[in-house]
Design a protein around this motif. Structure first.
Motif, PDB file in Angstrom:
ATOM      1  N   ALA A   1      43.843  37.282  45.498  1.00 17.27           N
ATOM      2  CA  ALA A   1      44.029  37.437  46.944  1.00 17.27           C
ATOM      3  C   ALA A   1      43.592  38.829  47.376  1.00 17.27           C
ATOM      4  O   ALA A   1      44.355  39.587  47.995  1.00 17.27           O
ATOM      5  CB  ALA A   1      45.489  37.189  47.313  1.00 17.27           C
ATOM      6  N   SER A   2      42.359  39.175  47.045  1.00 15.00           N
ATOM      7  CA  SER A   2      41.845  40.518  47.338  1.00 15.00           C
ATOM      8  C   SER A   2      40.337  40.465  47.450  1.00 15.00           C
ATOM      9  O   SER A   2      39.670  39.745  46.693  1.00 15.00           O
ATOM     10  CB  SER A   2      42.248  41.489  46.218  1.00 15.00           C
ATOM     11  N   ALA A   3      39.800  41.255  48.362  1.00 15.64           N
ATOM     12  CA  ALA A   3      38.346  41.348  48.517  1.00 15.64           C
ATOM     13  C   ALA A   3      37.758  42.459  47.662  1.00 15.64           C
ATOM     14  O   ALA A   3      36.554  42.715  47.724  1.00 15.64           O
ATOM     15  CB  ALA A   3      37.992  41.594  49.981  1.00 15.64           C
ATOM     16  N   SER A   4      38.582  43.112  46.850  1.00 11.36           N
ATOM     17  CA  SER A   4      38.135  44.262  46.061  1.00 11.36           C
ATOM     18  C   SER A   4      37.142  43.850  44.967  1.00 11.36           C
ATOM     19  O   SER A   4      37.510  43.136  44.027  1.00 11.36           O
ATOM     20  CB  SER A   4      39.344  44.940  45.402  1.00 11.36           C
ATOM     21  N   PRO A   5      35.894  44.311  45.042  1.00 12.81           N
ATOM     22  CA  PRO A   5      34.935  44.018  43.962  1.00 12.81           C
ATOM     23  C   PRO A   5      35.384  44.614  42.635  1.00 12.81           C
ATOM     24  O   PRO A   5      35.119  44.035  41.577  1.00 12.81           O
ATOM     25  CB  PRO A   5      33.633  44.668  44.448  1.00 12.81           C
ATOM     26  N   ALA A   6      36.065  45.764  42.673  1.00  2.57           N
ATOM     27  CA  ALA A   6      36.506  46.410  41.442  1.00  2.57           C
ATOM     28  C   ALA A   6      37.527  45.545  40.712  1.00  2.57           C
ATOM     29  O   ALA A   6      37.482  45.417  39.481  1.00  2.57           O
ATOM     30  CB  ALA A   6      37.096  47.781  41.749  1.00  2.57           C
ATOM     31  N   ARG A   7      38.464  44.942  41.452  1.00  6.94           N
ATOM     32  CA  ARG A   7      39.458  44.079  40.803  1.00  6.94           C
ATOM     33  C   ARG A   7      38.793  42.843  40.198  1.00  6.94           C
ATOM     34  O   ARG A   7      39.117  42.429  39.080  1.00  6.94           O
ATOM     35  CB  ARG A   7      40.542  43.683  41.809  1.00  6.94           C
ATOM     36  N   LYS A   8      37.867  42.266  40.926  1.00  4.73           N
ATOM     37  CA  LYS A   8      37.160  41.094  40.400  1.00  4.73           C
ATOM     38  C   LYS A   8      36.384  41.459  39.138  1.00  4.73           C
ATOM     39  O   LYS A   8      36.383  40.706  38.156  1.00  4.73           O
ATOM     40  CB  LYS A   8      36.215  40.521  41.456  1.00  4.73           C
ATOM     41  N   ARG A   9      35.726  42.632  39.138  1.00 10.82           N
ATOM     42  CA  ARG A   9      34.969  43.070  37.965  1.00 10.82           C
ATOM     43  C   ARG A   9      35.881  43.287  36.768  1.00 10.82           C
ATOM     44  O   ARG A   9      35.543  42.910  35.634  1.00 10.82           O
ATOM     45  CB  ARG A   9      34.213  44.364  38.268  1.00 10.82           C
ATOM     46  N   LEU A  10      37.043  43.893  36.987  1.00 13.98           N
ATOM     47  CA  LEU A  10      37.976  44.111  35.883  1.00 13.98           C
ATOM     48  C   LEU A  10      38.388  42.790  35.246  1.00 13.98           C
ATOM     49  O   LEU A  10      38.428  42.667  34.014  1.00 13.98           O
ATOM     50  CB  LEU A  10      39.219  44.855  36.382  1.00 13.98           C
TER      51      LEU A  10
ATOM     52  N   GLY B   1      48.415  57.623  31.612  1.00 14.10           N
ATOM     53  CA  GLY B   1      48.824  56.251  31.892  1.00 14.10           C
ATOM     54  C   GLY B   1      47.632  55.318  31.873  1.00 14.10           C
ATOM     55  O   GLY B   1      46.566  55.641  31.355  1.00 14.10           O
ATOM     56  N   CYS B   2      47.805  54.162  32.457  1.00 15.67           N
ATOM     57  CA  CYS B   2      46.794  53.096  32.428  1.00 15.67           C
ATOM     58  C   CYS B   2      45.605  53.461  33.312  1.00 15.67           C
ATOM     59  O   CYS B   2      45.754  53.681  34.511  1.00 15.67           O
ATOM     60  CB  CYS B   2      47.420  51.791  32.892  1.00 15.67           C
ATOM     61  N   HIS B   3      44.391  53.488  32.720  1.00 18.55           N
ATOM     62  CA  HIS B   3      43.224  53.871  33.520  1.00 18.55           C
ATOM     63  C   HIS B   3      42.729  52.735  34.406  1.00 18.55           C
ATOM     64  O   HIS B   3      42.242  52.975  35.508  1.00 18.55           O
ATOM     65  CB  HIS B   3      42.088  54.387  32.621  1.00 18.55           C
ATOM     66  N   THR B   4      42.860  51.462  33.965  1.00 16.71           N
ATOM     67  CA  THR B   4      42.398  50.372  34.837  1.00 16.71           C
ATOM     68  C   THR B   4      43.273  50.242  36.065  1.00 16.71           C
ATOM     69  O   THR B   4      42.830  49.727  37.098  1.00 16.71           O
ATOM     70  CB  THR B   4      42.338  49.020  34.087  1.00 16.71           C
ATOM     71  N   ASN B   5      44.501  50.729  35.982  1.00 15.24           N
ATOM     72  CA  ASN B   5      45.382  50.736  37.147  1.00 15.24           C
ATOM     73  C   ASN B   5      44.765  51.531  38.290  1.00 15.24           C
ATOM     74  O   ASN B   5      44.903  51.179  39.462  1.00 15.24           O
ATOM     75  CB  ASN B   5      46.727  51.345  36.756  1.00 15.24           C
ATOM     76  N   VAL B   6      44.051  52.613  37.949  1.00 14.49           N
ATOM     77  CA  VAL B   6      43.429  53.466  38.962  1.00 14.49           C
ATOM     78  C   VAL B   6      42.231  52.761  39.597  1.00 14.49           C
ATOM     79  O   VAL B   6      41.877  53.021  40.745  1.00 14.49           O
ATOM     80  CB  VAL B   6      43.005  54.813  38.336  1.00 14.49           C
ATOM     81  N   ILE B   7      41.633  51.839  38.859  1.00 18.08           N
ATOM     82  CA  ILE B   7      40.475  51.104  39.374  1.00 18.08           C
ATOM     83  C   ILE B   7      40.905  49.958  40.288  1.00 18.08           C
ATOM     84  O   ILE B   7      40.167  49.549  41.177  1.00 18.08           O
ATOM     85  CB  ILE B   7      39.613  50.589  38.212  1.00 18.08           C
ATOM     86  N   GLY B   8      42.115  49.457  40.111  1.00 20.16           N
ATOM     87  CA  GLY B   8      42.555  48.401  41.021  1.00 20.16           C
ATOM     88  C   GLY B   8      43.658  47.509  40.511  1.00 20.16           C
ATOM     89  O   GLY B   8      44.427  46.951  41.286  1.00 20.16           O
ATOM     90  N   LEU B   9      43.722  47.336  39.182  1.00 21.78           N
ATOM     91  CA  LEU B   9      44.835  46.586  38.601  1.00 21.78           C
ATOM     92  C   LEU B   9      44.969  46.975  37.141  1.00 21.78           C
ATOM     93  O   LEU B   9      43.993  47.341  36.485  1.00 21.78           O
ATOM     94  CB  LEU B   9      44.685  45.075  38.768  1.00 21.78           C
ATOM     95  N   SER B  10      46.179  46.889  36.637  1.00 22.96           N
ATOM     96  CA  SER B  10      46.457  47.271  35.260  1.00 22.96           C
ATOM     97  C   SER B  10      46.292  46.063  34.345  1.00 22.96           C
ATOM     98  O   SER B  10      47.073  45.106  34.424  1.00 22.96           O
ATOM     99  CB  SER B  10      47.884  47.820  35.151  1.00 22.96           C
ATOM    100  N   LEU B  11      45.284  46.098  33.476  1.00 27.47           N
ATOM    101  CA  LEU B  11      45.085  44.979  32.556  1.00 27.47           C
ATOM    102  C   LEU B  11      46.239  44.828  31.563  1.00 27.47           C
ATOM    103  O   LEU B  11      46.664  43.696  31.288  1.00 27.47           O
ATOM    104  CB  LEU B  11      43.753  45.128  31.819  1.00 27.47           C
ATOM    105  N   PRO B  12      46.796  45.918  31.003  1.00 30.01           N
ATOM    106  CA  PRO B  12      47.960  45.738  30.133  1.00 30.01           C
ATOM    107  C   PRO B  12      49.147  45.105  30.860  1.00 30.01           C
ATOM    108  O   PRO B  12      49.818  44.215  30.316  1.00 30.01           O
ATOM    109  CB  PRO B  12      48.286  47.169  29.670  1.00 30.01           C
TER     110      PRO B  12
END
Length: 218
Positions: A8-17, A189-200
């Motif tokens: 439920a997000s238009a964020s390309p970064a979240r989709k890429r992750l 901390g979690c680096h993917t969190n900074v991109i848009g969502l935390s994979l762990p």
């Protein structure tokens, strides 16, 4: 067959992750009105916004069921993930800058400082009752926090970065995976969190819902 997964997000970064993690998603951005939420605690704010976005998309998709896999709301309920991120500096919450002047002022405040990047993650598992009413299982909502150490960059670098337009659509006014990564000294901390969502955190939340993350691999 992978479990249906809606972002439920238009964020390309979240989709890429998610794609990099092998999780194909259907993207249905939320039209949730964030301005109605007035919360000063960043951890609570991102949770409320993430759940609000997921619920808004859920209601919209219920009216557009023909676009979804059969049984999304009944036989094999799919998942809807809502996310929201904010940066807090000295306790003050910052989202996307409204214009270049604000972005420049924000960076002059951020440089040489440490920020906290909060991302709220909200999962809904919607279903319909025998009477056809739309219901969600109890939502699962969590927050991840990452410490961001910003470099003490020059006015010229700030102005050049804002001129690229990259920070204008980013919570916290920078994109770690883009040019903004040059101006971050380190993360705690979690680096993917900074991109848009935390994979762990995503993996942990899916486990709480009874899934193995590999259930979503195509």
């Amino acid at each position: 067959m992978p479990v249906p997964f809606v972002l439920a997000s238009a964020s390309p970064a979240r989709k890429r992750l998610l794609a990099m993690a092998g999780i194909p998603v259907m993207v249905y951005p939320s039209d949730f009105d964030e301005s109605q939420i007035q919360i000063t605690d960043p951890g609570q704010l991102v949770q409320v916004l993430a759940e609000g976005k997921a619920r808004s998309t859920m209601r919209d998709l219920f009216d557009r069921q023909a676009e979804l896999p059969p049984g999304f709301f009944s036989t094999h309920p799919g998942l809807i993930l809502g996310c929201d991120s904010v940066l807090a500096i000295h306790g003050e919450i910052h989202g996307k800058p409204k214009d270049p002047d604000e972005a420049i002022a924000r960076w002059k405040m951020m440089r040489g400082n440490v920020g906290e990047l909060f991302t709220g993650h909200a999962f809904l598992q919607p279903y319909t009752t025998e009477q056809g009413a739309l219901m969600p299982y109890p939502p699962l909502v969590r927050t991840q926090v990452t410490q961001v150490y910003f470099a003490d960059i020059s006015d010229r670098q700030i102005e050049a970065y804002v001129a690229t337009q990259e920070p204008m659509n980013c919570a916290g006014c920078f994109a770690l995976e883009g040019r903004g990564g040059l101006f971050v000294e380190k993360l705690e901390g979690c680096h993917t969190n900074v991109i848009g969502l935390s994979l762990p955190l995503l993996r942990q939340m899916l486990a709480e819902l009874g899934y193995d993350v590999t259930d979503f691999w195509a």
